[in-house]
Design a protein around this motif. Structure first.
Motif, PDB file in Angstrom:
ATOM      1  N   VAL A   5       1.256  36.715  12.314  1.00  0.00           N
ATOM      2  CA  VAL A   5       2.481  36.361  11.584  1.00  0.00           C
ATOM      3  C   VAL A   5       2.709  34.849  11.654  1.00  0.00           C
ATOM      4  O   VAL A   5       2.718  34.283  12.750  1.00  0.00           O
ATOM      5  CB  VAL A   5       3.693  37.122  12.184  1.00  0.00           C
ATOM      6  CG1 VAL A   5       4.971  36.794  11.413  1.00  0.00           C
ATOM      7  CG2 VAL A   5       3.427  38.629  12.171  1.00  0.00           C
ATOM      8  N   PRO A   6       2.880  34.199  10.486  1.00  0.00           N
ATOM      9  CA  PRO A   6       2.990  32.736  10.479  1.00  0.00           C
ATOM     10  C   PRO A   6       4.357  32.187  10.905  1.00  0.00           C
ATOM     11  O   PRO A   6       4.638  31.024  10.681  1.00  0.00           O
ATOM     12  CB  PRO A   6       2.683  32.376   9.020  1.00  0.00           C
ATOM     13  CG  PRO A   6       2.950  33.587   8.238  1.00  0.00           C
ATOM     14  CD  PRO A   6       2.794  34.769   9.135  1.00  0.00           C
ATOM     15  N   TYR A   7       5.223  32.994  11.459  1.00  0.00           N
ATOM     16  CA  TYR A   7       6.510  32.508  12.006  1.00  0.00           C
ATOM     17  C   TYR A   7       6.729  33.260  13.314  1.00  0.00           C
ATOM     18  O   TYR A   7       6.098  34.304  13.544  1.00  0.00           O
ATOM     19  CB  TYR A   7       7.663  32.709  11.000  1.00  0.00           C
ATOM     20  CG  TYR A   7       7.660  34.047  10.280  1.00  0.00           C
ATOM     21  CD1 TYR A   7       8.302  35.164  10.807  1.00  0.00           C
ATOM     22  CD2 TYR A   7       6.991  34.202   9.066  1.00  0.00           C
ATOM     23  CE1 TYR A   7       8.298  36.383  10.142  1.00  0.00           C
ATOM     24  CE2 TYR A   7       6.969  35.421   8.391  1.00  0.00           C
ATOM     25  CZ  TYR A   7       7.639  36.503   8.942  1.00  0.00           C
ATOM     26  OH  TYR A   7       7.622  37.709   8.299  1.00  0.00           O
ATOM     27  N   PRO A   8       7.578  32.750  14.200  1.00  0.00           N
ATOM     28  CA  PRO A   8       7.658  33.342  15.543  1.00  0.00           C
ATOM     29  C   PRO A   8       8.346  34.716  15.580  1.00  0.00           C
ATOM     30  O   PRO A   8       9.521  34.828  15.238  1.00  0.00           O
ATOM     31  CB  PRO A   8       8.475  32.320  16.355  1.00  0.00           C
ATOM     32  CG  PRO A   8       9.023  31.354  15.381  1.00  0.00           C
ATOM     33  CD  PRO A   8       8.441  31.586  14.035  1.00  0.00           C
ATOM     34  N   VAL A   9       7.569  35.733  15.948  1.00  0.00           N
ATOM     35  CA  VAL A   9       8.106  37.076  16.179  1.00  0.00           C
ATOM     36  C   VAL A   9       7.391  37.646  17.409  1.00  0.00           C
ATOM     37  O   VAL A   9       6.329  37.156  17.779  1.00  0.00           O
ATOM     38  CB  VAL A   9       7.902  38.039  14.980  1.00  0.00           C
ATOM     39  CG1 VAL A   9       8.710  37.605  13.776  1.00  0.00           C
ATOM     40  CG2 VAL A   9       6.440  38.197  14.612  1.00  0.00           C
ATOM     41  N   GLU A  10       7.967  38.678  17.997  1.00  0.00           N
ATOM     42  CA  GLU A  10       7.361  39.252  19.201  1.00  0.00           C
ATOM     43  C   GLU A  10       6.634  40.571  18.961  1.00  0.00           C
ATOM     44  O   GLU A  10       5.609  40.824  19.548  1.00  0.00           O
ATOM     45  CB  GLU A  10       8.433  39.418  20.287  1.00  0.00           C
ATOM     46  CG  GLU A  10       8.867  38.083  20.871  1.00  0.00           C
ATOM     47  CD  GLU A  10       7.677  37.255  21.389  1.00  0.00           C
ATOM     48  OE1 GLU A  10       6.852  37.804  22.142  1.00  0.00           O
ATOM     49  OE2 GLU A  10       7.577  36.070  21.042  1.00  0.00           O
ATOM     50  N   MET A  11       7.194  41.446  18.138  1.00  0.00           N
ATOM     51  CA  MET A  11       6.536  42.739  17.874  1.00  0.00           C
ATOM     52  C   MET A  11       6.421  42.926  16.365  1.00  0.00           C
ATOM     53  O   MET A  11       7.273  42.463  15.608  1.00  0.00           O
ATOM     54  CB  MET A  11       7.326  43.935  18.404  1.00  0.00           C
ATOM     55  CG  MET A  11       8.264  43.656  19.532  1.00  0.00           C
ATOM     56  SD  MET A  11       7.373  43.408  21.042  1.00  0.00           S
ATOM     57  CE  MET A  11       8.722  42.970  22.115  1.00  0.00           C
ATOM     58  N   VAL A  12       5.388  43.655  15.953  1.00  0.00           N
ATOM     59  CA  VAL A  12       5.164  43.932  14.526  1.00  0.00           C
ATOM     60  C   VAL A  12       4.814  45.408  14.430  1.00  0.00           C
ATOM     61  O   VAL A  12       3.720  45.806  14.845  1.00  0.00           O
ATOM     62  CB  VAL A  12       3.983  43.085  13.993  1.00  0.00           C
ATOM     63  CG1 VAL A  12       3.721  43.380  12.542  1.00  0.00           C
ATOM     64  CG2 VAL A  12       4.264  41.607  14.189  1.00  0.00           C
ATOM     65  N   TYR A  13       5.718  46.232  13.930  1.00  0.00           N
ATOM     66  CA  TYR A  13       5.478  47.675  14.027  1.00  0.00           C
ATOM     67  C   TYR A  13       6.309  48.464  13.018  1.00  0.00           C
ATOM     68  O   TYR A  13       7.030  47.884  12.219  1.00  0.00           O
ATOM     69  CB  TYR A  13       5.726  48.163  15.460  1.00  0.00           C
ATOM     70  CG  TYR A  13       7.137  48.008  15.995  1.00  0.00           C
ATOM     71  CD1 TYR A  13       7.688  46.759  16.219  1.00  0.00           C
ATOM     72  CD2 TYR A  13       7.907  49.126  16.305  1.00  0.00           C
ATOM     73  CE1 TYR A  13       8.970  46.627  16.720  1.00  0.00           C
ATOM     74  CE2 TYR A  13       9.193  48.996  16.812  1.00  0.00           C
ATOM     75  CZ  TYR A  13       9.714  47.742  17.016  1.00  0.00           C
ATOM     76  OH  TYR A  13      10.974  47.605  17.515  1.00  0.00           O
ATOM     77  N   ASN A  14       6.158  49.783  13.043  1.00  0.00           N
ATOM     78  CA  ASN A  14       6.938  50.719  12.209  1.00  0.00           C
ATOM     79  C   ASN A  14       7.061  50.245  10.760  1.00  0.00           C
ATOM     80  O   ASN A  14       8.168  50.067  10.239  1.00  0.00           O
ATOM     81  CB  ASN A  14       8.311  50.966  12.834  1.00  0.00           C
ATOM     82  CG  ASN A  14       8.197  51.655  14.188  1.00  0.00           C
ATOM     83  OD1 ASN A  14       7.093  51.928  14.661  1.00  0.00           O
ATOM     84  ND2 ASN A  14       9.316  51.946  14.824  1.00  0.00           N
ATOM     85  N   ALA A  15       5.916  50.047  10.108  1.00  0.00           N
ATOM     86  CA  ALA A  15       5.897  49.502   8.753  1.00  0.00           C
ATOM     87  C   ALA A  15       5.859  50.588   7.685  1.00  0.00           C
ATOM     88  O   ALA A  15       5.166  51.590   7.824  1.00  0.00           O
ATOM     89  CB  ALA A  15       4.657  48.623   8.581  1.00  0.00           C
ATOM     90  N   ALA A  16       6.577  50.331   6.587  1.00  0.00           N
ATOM     91  CA  ALA A  16       6.411  51.115   5.360  1.00  0.00           C
ATOM     92  C   ALA A  16       5.200  50.546   4.629  1.00  0.00           C
ATOM     93  O   ALA A  16       4.981  49.334   4.672  1.00  0.00           O
ATOM     94  CB  ALA A  16       7.643  50.970   4.488  1.00  0.00           C
ATOM     95  N   VAL A  17       4.432  51.411   3.978  1.00  0.00           N
ATOM     96  CA  VAL A  17       3.270  50.924   3.210  1.00  0.00           C
ATOM     97  C   VAL A  17       3.215  51.679   1.885  1.00  0.00           C
ATOM     98  O   VAL A  17       3.506  52.882   1.831  1.00  0.00           O
ATOM     99  CB  VAL A  17       1.942  51.146   3.978  1.00  0.00           C
ATOM    100  CG1 VAL A  17       0.782  50.467   3.240  1.00  0.00           C
ATOM    101  CG2 VAL A  17       2.019  50.601   5.398  1.00  0.00           C
TER     102      VAL A  17
END
Ligand code: BMA
Length: 311
Positions: A20-32
């Motif tokens: 991710v090109p900006y500061p985040v800690e977790m990346v999850y539970n995505a709609a696709v």
């Protein structure tokens, strides 16, 4: 050993905070969803404040995603949405209907959690439509089809009084919902004995609507989140044709077993393909995104051949 119905992608996790090109800690539970031959993913992301926003990523093959420079949806600062999204926006789901993509997501505030509805046609412009539940409600998935002119949704009220059950509701206009009925409840001494909740937007198959849901089991060292399947009648989605007795996915990979919240696989989206397979996407341990593939026929068969009671 019994073969797993889901083949995990060989290069999981498919998305982490490092992508991710900006500061985040977790990346999850995505709609696709698939849009114009491209896979669009809307992952939930934790900021360092502990609050969530929703990003956007694109892929040609459904596995290798590139995250856009800017988030897709951050808490609103005006109108009624500003009041109800102050603590963050979480766990989106996408429903493609009548040329439009409806996005439902959890809106958190000091008033609790409720569900907001937004819409887009191009995944560039997004318009908020309404808050479509009171507190406390989560996990709203809208069927990508109208039944007798009505929109239909599955949801899961958040309650310490009633069991955490999947319900169905109907609406003529997406704003006003009613005729609610409980459909799939937790079963004692079963993998989903604590909670059942909608997961991916239901998928149309010849045998019925396939509902990939999550179930929770409480243990002495915390809850275990797994995925299961149910089949709803094609013309009357309140009629359950079968809820599979067995789960289809449980935390096994290191990034599912340990992470921000250990022992969690949680889905907000799956994409059916023309060859009879389905790509299933899930958050691992509330920290990363993973993907896998299954055959729709196998999942349907599991619902019908070895069912447990829905309620
Ligand atoms: C649920 C939701 C999900 C989360 C899961 C596991 O109640 O908060 O967003 O993935 O718990 O922590």
């Amino acid at each position: 050993m019994k073969k797993s119905l889901i083949s995990r992608y060989f290069d999981n996790p498919i998305l982490t905070k490092d992508d991710v090109p900006y500061p985040v800690e977790m990346v999850y539970n995505a709609a696709v969803v698939k849009h114009n031959d491209e896979y669009i993913m809307l992952p939930r992301m934790h900021l360092r404040s502990g609050r969530s926003i929703i990003g956007i990523a694109r892929s040609q093959d459904g596995f290798n995603f590139k995250v856009h420079d800017e988030p897709f949806l951050t808490p609103s600062s005006d109108s009624i949405f500003g009041e109800y999204e102050k603590f963050g926006v979480e766990d989106p789901r996408i429903c493609h209907i009548d040329g439009e993509y409806l996005i439902t997501y959890s809106a958190y505030s000091r008033h609790g959690v409720r569900i907001a509805l937004a819409s887009t046609r191009d995944f560039i412009h997004i318009e908020r439509i309404a808050l479509i539940s009171q507190a406390d409600m989560r996990n709203v998935v809208i069927f990508p089809h109208k039944f007798n002119g009505q929109y239909v949704r599955l949801d899961r009220p958040h309650s310490e009084i009633s069991p955490w059950t999947i319900w169905i509701s109907y609406s003529p206009d997406l704003i006003h919902w009613g005729r609610s009925k409980a459909l799939i409840a937790p079963v004692s001494y079963h993998w989903d004995q604590m909670k059942t909740g909608p997961g991916a937007t239901p998928i149309k198959t010849q045998a019925g609507w396939l509902n990939i849901y999550h179930g929770v089991y409480p243990t002495m060292s915390g809850s275990v989140y797994r995925l299961g399947v149910a089949l709803h009648d094609l013309n009357d989605p309140s009629k359950i044709l079968g809820v599979a007795d067995d789960w289809i996915l449980q935390p096994e990979d290191p990034w599912e077993v340990s992470g921000y919240v250990p022992n969690v696989v949680f889905t907000c989206g799956a994409v059916p393909e023309d060859d009879g397979t389905v790509k299933i996407y899930w958050g691992g341990a509330d920290q990363v995104m993973c993907a896998g593939t299954a055959r729709l026929d196998d999942l349907v068969k599991l619902c019908l051949e070895h069912p447990r009671k829905p309620l």
